[in-house]
Design a protein around this motif. Structure first.
Motif, PDB file in Angstrom:
ATOM      1  N   ALA A 140      -9.030 -41.952  87.825  1.00  0.00           N
ATOM      2  CA  ALA A 140      -7.757 -41.337  87.474  1.00  0.00           C
ATOM      3  C   ALA A 140      -6.915 -42.255  86.615  1.00  0.00           C
ATOM      4  O   ALA A 140      -6.200 -41.809  85.707  1.00  0.00           O
ATOM      5  N   GLU A 141      -6.985 -43.541  86.897  1.00  0.00           N
ATOM      6  CA  GLU A 141      -6.209 -44.535  86.159  1.00  0.00           C
ATOM      7  C   GLU A 141      -6.941 -45.861  86.226  1.00  0.00           C
ATOM      8  O   GLU A 141      -7.577 -46.185  87.229  1.00  0.00           O
ATOM      9  N   VAL A 142      -6.864 -46.625  85.150  1.00  0.00           N
ATOM     10  CA  VAL A 142      -7.397 -47.990  85.127  1.00  0.00           C
ATOM     11  C   VAL A 142      -6.233 -48.898  84.763  1.00  0.00           C
ATOM     12  O   VAL A 142      -5.771 -48.897  83.618  1.00  0.00           O
ATOM     13  N   ILE A 143      -5.752 -49.638  85.748  1.00  0.00           N
ATOM     14  CA  ILE A 143      -4.593 -50.502  85.551  1.00  0.00           C
ATOM     15  C   ILE A 143      -5.068 -51.911  85.219  1.00  0.00           C
ATOM     16  O   ILE A 143      -5.827 -52.516  85.979  1.00  0.00           O
ATOM     17  N   GLY A 144      -4.639 -52.411  84.075  1.00  0.00           N
ATOM     18  CA  GLY A 144      -4.972 -53.764  83.661  1.00  0.00           C
ATOM     19  C   GLY A 144      -3.856 -54.721  84.020  1.00  0.00           C
ATOM     20  O   GLY A 144      -2.688 -54.449  83.749  1.00  0.00           O
ATOM     21  N   VAL A 145      -4.206 -55.848  84.655  1.00  0.00           N
ATOM     22  CA  VAL A 145      -3.236 -56.881  85.013  1.00  0.00           C
ATOM     23  C   VAL A 145      -3.498 -58.080  84.116  1.00  0.00           C
ATOM     24  O   VAL A 145      -4.583 -58.669  84.163  1.00  0.00           O
ATOM     25  N   ASP A 146      -2.529 -58.428  83.300  1.00  0.00           N
ATOM     26  CA  ASP A 146      -2.732 -59.509  82.333  1.00  0.00           C
ATOM     27  C   ASP A 146      -2.494 -60.859  82.986  1.00  0.00           C
ATOM     28  O   ASP A 146      -1.361 -61.270  83.195  1.00  0.00           O
ATOM     29  N   ARG A 147      -3.589 -61.554  83.294  1.00  0.00           N
ATOM     30  CA  ARG A 147      -3.509 -62.927  83.812  1.00  0.00           C
ATOM     31  C   ARG A 147      -4.005 -63.911  82.758  1.00  0.00           C
ATOM     32  O   ARG A 147      -4.303 -65.047  83.084  1.00  0.00           O
ATOM     33  N   GLY A 148      -4.074 -63.489  81.513  1.00  0.00           N
ATOM     34  CA  GLY A 148      -4.490 -64.391  80.453  1.00  0.00           C
ATOM     35  C   GLY A 148      -5.353 -63.744  79.388  1.00  0.00           C
ATOM     36  O   GLY A 148      -5.490 -64.281  78.288  1.00  0.00           O
ATOM     37  N   VAL A 149      -5.932 -62.584  79.691  1.00  0.00           N
ATOM     38  CA  VAL A 149      -6.788 -61.903  78.710  1.00  0.00           C
ATOM     39  C   VAL A 149      -5.957 -61.357  77.552  1.00  0.00           C
ATOM     40  O   VAL A 149      -6.381 -61.398  76.403  1.00  0.00           O
ATOM     41  N   GLY A 150      -4.781 -60.830  77.864  1.00  0.00           N
ATOM     42  CA  GLY A 150      -3.917 -60.243  76.842  1.00  0.00           C
ATOM     43  C   GLY A 150      -3.761 -58.746  77.039  1.00  0.00           C
ATOM     44  O   GLY A 150      -4.745 -58.040  77.295  1.00  0.00           O
ATOM     45  N   GLU A 175      -3.045 -56.339  74.913  1.00  0.00           N
ATOM     46  CA  GLU A 175      -3.719 -55.505  73.921  1.00  0.00           C
ATOM     47  C   GLU A 175      -5.226 -55.455  74.171  1.00  0.00           C
ATOM     48  O   GLU A 175      -5.855 -54.409  74.006  1.00  0.00           O
ATOM     49  N   THR A 176      -5.806 -56.579  74.563  1.00  0.00           N
ATOM     50  CA  THR A 176      -7.238 -56.601  74.850  1.00  0.00           C
ATOM     51  C   THR A 176      -7.565 -55.683  76.012  1.00  0.00           C
ATOM     52  O   THR A 176      -8.570 -54.957  75.990  1.00  0.00           O
ATOM     53  N   LEU A 177      -6.732 -55.685  77.049  1.00  0.00           N
ATOM     54  CA  LEU A 177      -6.954 -54.797  78.194  1.00  0.00           C
ATOM     55  C   LEU A 177      -6.866 -53.333  77.754  1.00  0.00           C
ATOM     56  O   LEU A 177      -7.689 -52.504  78.151  1.00  0.00           O
ATOM     57  N   ARG A 178      -5.881 -53.025  76.925  1.00  0.00           N
ATOM     58  CA  ARG A 178      -5.753 -51.653  76.425  1.00  0.00           C
ATOM     59  C   ARG A 178      -6.972 -51.244  75.600  1.00  0.00           C
ATOM     60  O   ARG A 178      -7.514 -50.150  75.765  1.00  0.00           O
ATOM     61  N   GLU A 179      -7.384 -52.132  74.713  1.00  0.00           N
ATOM     62  CA  GLU A 179      -8.506 -51.816  73.820  1.00  0.00           C
ATOM     63  C   GLU A 179      -9.795 -51.548  74.585  1.00  0.00           C
ATOM     64  O   GLU A 179     -10.667 -50.817  74.105  1.00  0.00           O
ATOM     65  N   ASN A 180      -9.921 -52.111  75.770  1.00  0.00           N
ATOM     66  CA  ASN A 180     -11.137 -51.939  76.551  1.00  0.00           C
ATOM     67  C   ASN A 180     -11.034 -50.871  77.626  1.00  0.00           C
ATOM     68  O   ASN A 180     -11.954 -50.715  78.423  1.00  0.00           O
ATOM     69  N   GLY A 181      -9.926 -50.124  77.641  1.00  0.00           N
ATOM     70  CA  GLY A 181      -9.871 -48.943  78.488  1.00  0.00           C
ATOM     71  C   GLY A 181      -8.776 -48.888  79.521  1.00  0.00           C
ATOM     72  O   GLY A 181      -8.697 -47.901  80.276  1.00  0.00           O
ATOM     73  N   ALA A 182      -7.903 -49.895  79.610  1.00  0.00           N
ATOM     74  CA  ALA A 182      -6.801 -49.818  80.567  1.00  0.00           C
ATOM     75  C   ALA A 182      -5.825 -48.729  80.141  1.00  0.00           C
ATOM     76  O   ALA A 182      -5.426 -48.654  78.979  1.00  0.00           O
ATOM     77  N   THR A 183      -5.457 -47.863  81.075  1.00  0.00           N
ATOM     78  CA  THR A 183      -4.514 -46.793  80.782  1.00  0.00           C
ATOM     79  C   THR A 183      -3.075 -47.208  81.059  1.00  0.00           C
ATOM     80  O   THR A 183      -2.135 -46.559  80.605  1.00  0.00           O
ATOM     81  N   LEU A 184      -2.919 -48.281  81.823  1.00  0.00           N
ATOM     82  CA  LEU A 184      -1.614 -48.815  82.169  1.00  0.00           C
ATOM     83  C   LEU A 184      -1.780 -50.319  82.269  1.00  0.00           C
ATOM     84  O   LEU A 184      -2.787 -50.797  82.788  1.00  0.00           O
ATOM     85  N   VAL A 185      -0.826 -51.089  81.757  1.00  0.00           N
ATOM     86  CA  VAL A 185      -0.942 -52.548  81.814  1.00  0.00           C
ATOM     87  C   VAL A 185       0.339 -53.160  82.366  1.00  0.00           C
ATOM     88  O   VAL A 185       1.437 -52.630  82.162  1.00  0.00           O
ATOM     89  N   CYS A 186       0.173 -54.271  83.085  1.00  0.00           N
ATOM     90  CA  CYS A 186       1.313 -54.979  83.650  1.00  0.00           C
ATOM     91  C   CYS A 186       0.978 -56.462  83.692  1.00  0.00           C
ATOM     92  O   CYS A 186      -0.154 -56.865  83.444  1.00  0.00           O
TER      93      CYS A 186
END
Length: 256
Positions: free
Chosen positions: A221-231, A233-244
């Motif tokens: 339903a959702e893929v939440i990306g947590v930025d601990r250093g990857v970035g 934009e990189t999380l979004r580009e690889n499929g995160a629908t929400l980032v924090c």
């Protein structure tokens, strides 16, 4: 779903979610830092012994970790990093001693280093992650941990949060059940199945590119990306629908 960054009022409607599946290292606990140190020490010591003019033996860096190792099963990380440097080693077996110069020997060497640091220093969960776990427990959302690490139960116990999760799918479970690791979606799908929730009603929370890709491939339903250093934009580009940047941002009424 469309991609977005956390803003005031944009936290998920957790009461409508069937289950939440968390990666461990870098999402719930800062053990990713311990992993990074252990990988760096192991690979740089190994590279210093490589005598092959065709191989790239320059220093292993954090960039190598994020590009080739982060979020993957341990032996896959060894294999992918060696390939990136033009180094070929025998595969070996899972019970290879840590001093064996094989893919699995190097992986076992890294695991020893990780366990030594964990036992010596312990680990505390991220405060923001505990806030979200508290909120989800309060409203009765089933939770699972899906980790490539075979050390996940020990880390959860050391962090004092093992009792928060009804299901743990770790590296040992994946090996026993023949599940391919991230970025394949199989371990996350297994976690949702064990909780009795369709993937279309479950949320994946990840900090690694391989894990975000696994969630994106699994019809969650959702893929939440947590930025601990990857970035972000990189999380979004690889499929995160929400980032924090921290899971506290996902708690209704919490910091934005």
């Amino acid at each position: 779903m469309t991609q977005e960054t956390i803003t005031p009022g944009s936290t998920p409607d957790w009461r409508s979610v069937g289950a939440v599946l968390f990666d461990l290292d870098g999402v719930l606990t800062p053990t990713a830092e311990v992993h990074m140190v252990a990988w760096g020490e192991m690979f740089n010591a190994f590279l210093a012994t490589v005598d092959d003019e065709g191989a790239d033996t320059s220093e292993y860096t954090d960039a190598d970790y994020f590009a080739h190792v982060d979020g993957k099963p341990r032996y896959d990380g060894v294999r992918d990093f060696l390939a990136s440097r033009g180094i070929e080693l025998p595969e070996g077996s899972a019970d290879d001693d840590a001093d064996e110069v094989t893919v699995r020997g190097l992986g076992n060497r890294k695991n020893l280093a990780f366990n030594e640091v964990l036992e010596r220093d312990g680990v505390e969960p991220y405060p923001g992650s505990v806030l979200l776990l508290d909120h989800l427990a309060e409203i009765g959302v089933p939770l699972a941990v899906v980790s490539s690490s075979a050390n996940a139960p020990a880390v959860l116990a050391a962090a004092g949060i093992a009792d928060r999760f009804g299901v743990v799918v770790d590296g040992k479970v994946a090996a026993t059940d023949g599940l391919p690791g991230k970025p394949a979606p199989d371990t996350y799908l297994a976690g949702a199945e064990r909780l009795g929730v369709p993937s279309s009603q479950a949320v994946v929370v990840e900090d690694a590119v391989s894990g975000v890709r696994a969630g994106a491939a699994g019809d969650f339903a959702e893929v939440i990306g947590v930025d601990r250093g990857v970035g972000l934009e990189t999380l979004r580009e690889n499929g995160a629908t929400l980032v924090c940047s921290d899971l506290a941002e996902l708690v209704p009424g919490g910091p934005a």
